[in-house]
Design a protein around this motif. Structure first.
Motif, PDB file in Angstrom:
ATOM      1  N   GLY A  64      -8.296  -4.082  -6.360  1.00 47.20           N
ATOM      2  CA  GLY A  64      -9.077  -2.786  -6.039  1.00 47.20           C
ATOM      3  C   GLY A  64      -9.761  -4.184  -4.689  1.00 47.20           C
ATOM      4  N   LYS A  65     -10.352  -3.317  -3.606  1.00 49.83           N
ATOM      5  CA  LYS A  65     -10.450  -3.335  -2.589  1.00 49.83           C
ATOM      6  C   LYS A  65     -10.798  -4.604  -2.672  1.00 49.83           C
ATOM      7  CE  LYS A  65     -13.187  -1.681   1.476  1.00 49.83           C
ATOM      8  NZ  LYS A  65     -13.793  -0.391   2.152  1.00 49.83           N
ATOM      9  N   GLN A  66     -12.679  -4.920  -3.440  1.00 49.91           N
ATOM     10  CA  GLN A  66     -13.029  -6.395  -4.030  1.00 49.91           C
ATOM     11  C   GLN A  66     -11.997  -7.323  -3.521  1.00 49.91           C
ATOM     12  OE1 GLN A  66     -15.245  -6.221  -7.181  1.00 49.91           O
ATOM     13  NE2 GLN A  66     -16.999  -7.834  -6.492  1.00 49.91           N
ATOM     14  N   TYR A  67     -11.086  -7.184  -4.451  1.00 51.20           N
ATOM     15  CA  TYR A  67      -9.950  -8.829  -4.647  1.00 51.20           C
ATOM     16  C   TYR A  67      -9.592  -8.270  -3.114  1.00 51.20           C
ATOM     17  CZ  TYR A  67      -7.084 -12.414  -5.249  1.00 51.20           C
ATOM     18  OH  TYR A  67      -5.971 -13.105  -6.200  1.00 51.20           O
ATOM     19  N   ASP A  68      -8.813  -7.295  -2.364  1.00 49.19           N
ATOM     20  CA  ASP A  68      -7.761  -6.529  -1.532  1.00 49.19           C
ATOM     21  C   ASP A  68      -6.711  -7.726  -1.338  1.00 49.19           C
ATOM     22  OD1 ASP A  68      -7.083  -5.595   0.909  1.00 49.19           O
ATOM     23  OD2 ASP A  68      -8.115  -7.077   1.994  1.00 49.19           O
ATOM     24  N   TYR A  69      -5.942  -7.778  -2.960  1.00 48.88           N
ATOM     25  CA  TYR A  69      -4.780  -8.500  -2.970  1.00 48.88           C
ATOM     26  C   TYR A  69      -3.808  -8.649  -1.572  1.00 48.88           C
ATOM     27  CZ  TYR A  69      -2.092  -5.090  -4.588  1.00 48.88           C
ATOM     28  OH  TYR A  69      -1.599  -3.788  -4.844  1.00 48.88           O
ATOM     29  N   HIS A  70      -3.624  -7.913  -1.266  1.00 47.08           N
ATOM     30  CA  HIS A  70      -2.877  -8.409   0.197  1.00 47.08           C
ATOM     31  C   HIS A  70      -3.100  -8.637   1.541  1.00 47.08           C
ATOM     32  CE1 HIS A  70      -2.678  -2.876  -0.968  1.00 47.08           C
ATOM     33  NE2 HIS A  70      -1.429  -4.195  -1.010  1.00 47.08           N
TER      34      HIS A  70
ATOM     35  N   MET B 179      10.875  -4.049   1.393  1.00 45.40           N
ATOM     36  CA  MET B 179      10.008  -4.563   0.582  1.00 45.40           C
ATOM     37  C   MET B 179       9.019  -4.083  -0.618  1.00 45.40           C
ATOM     38  SD  MET B 179       7.387  -8.166   0.785  1.00 45.40           S
ATOM     39  CE  MET B 179       6.008  -7.474   0.232  1.00 45.40           C
ATOM     40  N   ILE B 180       9.155  -3.847  -1.690  1.00 43.25           N
ATOM     41  CA  ILE B 180       8.178  -3.055  -2.092  1.00 43.25           C
ATOM     42  C   ILE B 180       6.425  -3.558  -2.788  1.00 43.25           C
ATOM     43  CG2 ILE B 180       9.548  -1.126  -2.571  1.00 43.25           C
ATOM     44  CD1 ILE B 180       9.754  -1.937  -5.344  1.00 43.25           C
ATOM     45  N   GLY B 181       7.137  -4.884  -3.024  1.00 45.20           N
ATOM     46  CA  GLY B 181       5.483  -6.200  -3.653  1.00 45.20           C
ATOM     47  C   GLY B 181       6.525  -7.139  -3.967  1.00 45.20           C
ATOM     48  N   MET B 182       5.902  -7.988  -4.879  1.00 51.04           N
ATOM     49  CA  MET B 182       6.377  -8.855  -5.098  1.00 51.04           C
ATOM     50  C   MET B 182       6.190  -9.245  -6.553  1.00 51.04           C
ATOM     51  SD  MET B 182       3.883 -11.514  -3.089  1.00 51.04           S
ATOM     52  CE  MET B 182       4.441 -10.259  -1.370  1.00 51.04           C
ATOM     53  N   ALA B 183       6.524  -9.963  -7.455  1.00 52.10           N
ATOM     54  CA  ALA B 183       5.991 -10.676  -8.755  1.00 52.10           C
ATOM     55  C   ALA B 183       5.964 -11.595  -8.891  1.00 52.10           C
ATOM     56  CB  ALA B 183       7.468 -10.228  -9.636  1.00 52.10           C
ATOM     57  N   ILE B 184       4.666 -11.945  -9.686  1.00 53.89           N
ATOM     58  CA  ILE B 184       4.363 -13.299  -9.682  1.00 53.89           C
ATOM     59  C   ILE B 184       4.194 -14.248 -10.567  1.00 53.89           C
ATOM     60  CG2 ILE B 184       3.234 -12.960  -7.307  1.00 53.89           C
ATOM     61  CD1 ILE B 184       0.072 -13.453  -9.073  1.00 53.89           C
ATOM     62  N   VAL B 185       3.835 -15.436 -10.765  1.00 52.41           N
ATOM     63  CA  VAL B 185       3.682 -15.916 -12.177  1.00 52.41           C
ATOM     64  C   VAL B 185       2.572 -17.339 -11.926  1.00 52.41           C
ATOM     65  CG1 VAL B 185       4.793 -17.553 -13.704  1.00 52.41           C
ATOM     66  CG2 VAL B 185       5.892 -15.646 -13.140  1.00 52.41           C
TER      67      VAL B 185
ATOM     68  N   PRO C  36       0.792  -1.058   0.360  1.00 54.14           N
ATOM     69  CA  PRO C  36       0.160   0.058   0.337  1.00 54.14           C
ATOM     70  C   PRO C  36       1.233   1.211   0.341  1.00 54.14           C
ATOM     71  CG  PRO C  36      -0.590  -1.473   1.274  1.00 54.14           C
ATOM     72  CD  PRO C  36       0.760  -1.649   1.035  1.00 54.14           C
ATOM     73  N   MET C  37       0.355   2.378  -1.173  1.00 58.35           N
ATOM     74  CA  MET C  37       1.113   3.338  -1.056  1.00 58.35           C
ATOM     75  C   MET C  37       2.385   3.443  -0.931  1.00 58.35           C
ATOM     76  SD  MET C  37      -1.515   2.966   1.438  1.00 58.35           S
ATOM     77  CE  MET C  37      -3.470   3.781   1.483  1.00 58.35           C
ATOM     78  N   ARG C  38       2.910   2.701  -1.972  1.00 60.35           N
ATOM     79  CA  ARG C  38       4.240   2.753  -2.079  1.00 60.35           C
ATOM     80  C   ARG C  38       4.955   2.983  -3.902  1.00 60.35           C
ATOM     81  NH1 ARG C  38       8.110   0.149   0.781  1.00 60.35           N
ATOM     82  NH2 ARG C  38       9.606   1.788  -0.290  1.00 60.35           N
ATOM     83  N   VAL C  39       3.511   2.912  -4.848  1.00 53.80           N
ATOM     84  CA  VAL C  39       4.109   3.778  -5.824  1.00 53.80           C
ATOM     85  C   VAL C  39       2.946   5.061  -5.931  1.00 53.80           C
ATOM     86  CG1 VAL C  39       3.065   2.870  -8.086  1.00 53.80           C
ATOM     87  CG2 VAL C  39       3.834   0.869  -7.008  1.00 53.80           C
ATOM     88  N   PHE C  40       1.782   4.691  -5.393  1.00 51.42           N
ATOM     89  CA  PHE C  40       1.181   6.545  -5.208  1.00 51.42           C
ATOM     90  C   PHE C  40       1.221   6.787  -3.443  1.00 51.42           C
ATOM     91  CE2 PHE C  40       1.220   5.738 -10.283  1.00 51.42           C
ATOM     92  CZ  PHE C  40       1.645   6.495 -10.426  1.00 51.42           C
ATOM     93  N   GLU C  41       0.867   8.083  -3.013  1.00 54.12           N
ATOM     94  CA  GLU C  41       0.563   7.960  -2.038  1.00 54.12           C
ATOM     95  C   GLU C  41      -0.780   7.363  -1.628  1.00 54.12           C
ATOM     96  OE1 GLU C  41       2.465  11.696  -0.245  1.00 54.12           O
ATOM     97  OE2 GLU C  41       4.535  10.803   0.008  1.00 54.12           O
ATOM     98  N   ASP C  42      -1.668   8.150  -3.036  1.00 52.32           N
ATOM     99  CA  ASP C  42      -2.818   8.176  -2.607  1.00 52.32           C
ATOM    100  C   ASP C  42      -3.269   6.623  -2.445  1.00 52.32           C
ATOM    101  OD1 ASP C  42      -2.448   8.480  -5.307  1.00 52.32           O
ATOM    102  OD2 ASP C  42      -4.265  10.260  -5.326  1.00 52.32           O
TER     103      ASP C  42
END
Length: 273
Positions: free
Chosen positions: A61-67, A115-121, A32-38
């Motif tokens: 988005g919020k519906q899937y909420d991947y975090h 850690m700013i995120g992750m790549a997945i396959v 969250p907020m690592r690419v754009f603050e909003d």
């Protein structure tokens, strides 16, 4: 700025996944907020529709909420434990293709340790199984692939009904967990499968899999006797042949994942500077 960055991610992902037919899809999912603050969700993703690679923001988005998804949390744990990649348990893609699959998470760590995120396959197990069934160590050999962390059988043509099932309580299973090594070939002799005797040759992988091949016991005896007529090292030659072939197959299976993930991570790190 957002539109330009979204277009850049689309180009990066489409480029890297266009050649990788074993992949059902893949993407980059940011904290969250690592690419754009909003922006709490920023998860560009591509998926395969027949031969086309399509770009999507539908899961960002919020519906899937991947975090909160298990696969994302697993990737965060991998980062905390300094693991370069981690594989999810096998599952069925209920969101789209209904195909059996696994997801490979590769945390994206900056030079300062963040850690700013992750790549997945997303890995197609159907395509993997089809490939493994074409590989022959001997004329009558049959492959076996197990994911150790979930005790799940990925590919086992000798007993196809066990695919995607938990490993059974049978005599041939125990040595796989007690003896599997990623540095040397392991063997189990004269195992009864479907009323026939097989020899099992297997190796562990650093990614947490066990890859092996069942070969009819009489076939191996025949080859060893044939080679032994020429040299006393017949058995050793057969063993070396298995090692070389299985290592080659493992590299063929897993190298593309390492390549595409490293390329994506490299592109993202370059963009983050």
């Amino acid at each position: 700025m957002k539109a330009e960055l979204k277009q850049k991610f689309s180009a990066i992902l489409e480029q890297h996944f266009s050649f990788f037919e074993l992949a059902l899809g893949g993407g980059v999912w940011f904290e969250p907020m690592r690419v754009f603050e909003d922006t709490q969700y920023f998860g560009p993703y591509v998926y395969r529709d027949n031969k086309r690679i399509l770009f999507s923001w539908e899961l960002s988005g919020k519906q899937y909420d991947y975090h909160s998804q298990d696969w994302y949390q697993l990737g965060k744990q991998a980062a905390e434990n300094a693991l370069p990649v981690v594989w999810t348990h096998p599952y069925v893609d209920e969101a789209g293709s209904l195909a059996p699959m696994m997801t490979v998470d590769a945390p994206i760590i900056l030079t300062n340790g963040d850690m700013i995120g992750m790549a997945i396959v997303d890995w197609s197990l159907t395509a993997l199984t089809a490939f493994l069934e074409t590989v022959k160590i001997t004329n009558n050999s049959s492959p076996l692939l197990i994911h150790k962390a979930s005790n799940r059988i990925i590919s086992f043509p000798l007993k196809s009904e066990l695919a995607m099932q938990t490993t059974p309580d049978e005599a041939w299973v125990k040595p796989l967990y007690s003896s599997s090594s990623n540095t040397k070939l392991n063997t189990s002799k004269s195992l009864p499968i479907n009323g026939k005797l097989y020899d099992l040759y297997f190796l562990g992988t650093k990614s947490g899999f066990i890859l092996g091949f069942f070969n009819p016991h009489k076939d191996i005896d025949k080859e060893v006797r044939a080679v032994s007529q020429v040299t006393l090292l017949g058995g050793a030659i057969i063993g070396i042949t298995f090692v070389v072939l299985i290592i080659f197959i493992m590299k063929h299976l897993f190298k593309p994942f390492d390549l595409v993930l490293s390329q994506i991570k490299g592109s993202i790190k370059h963009s983050a500077r």
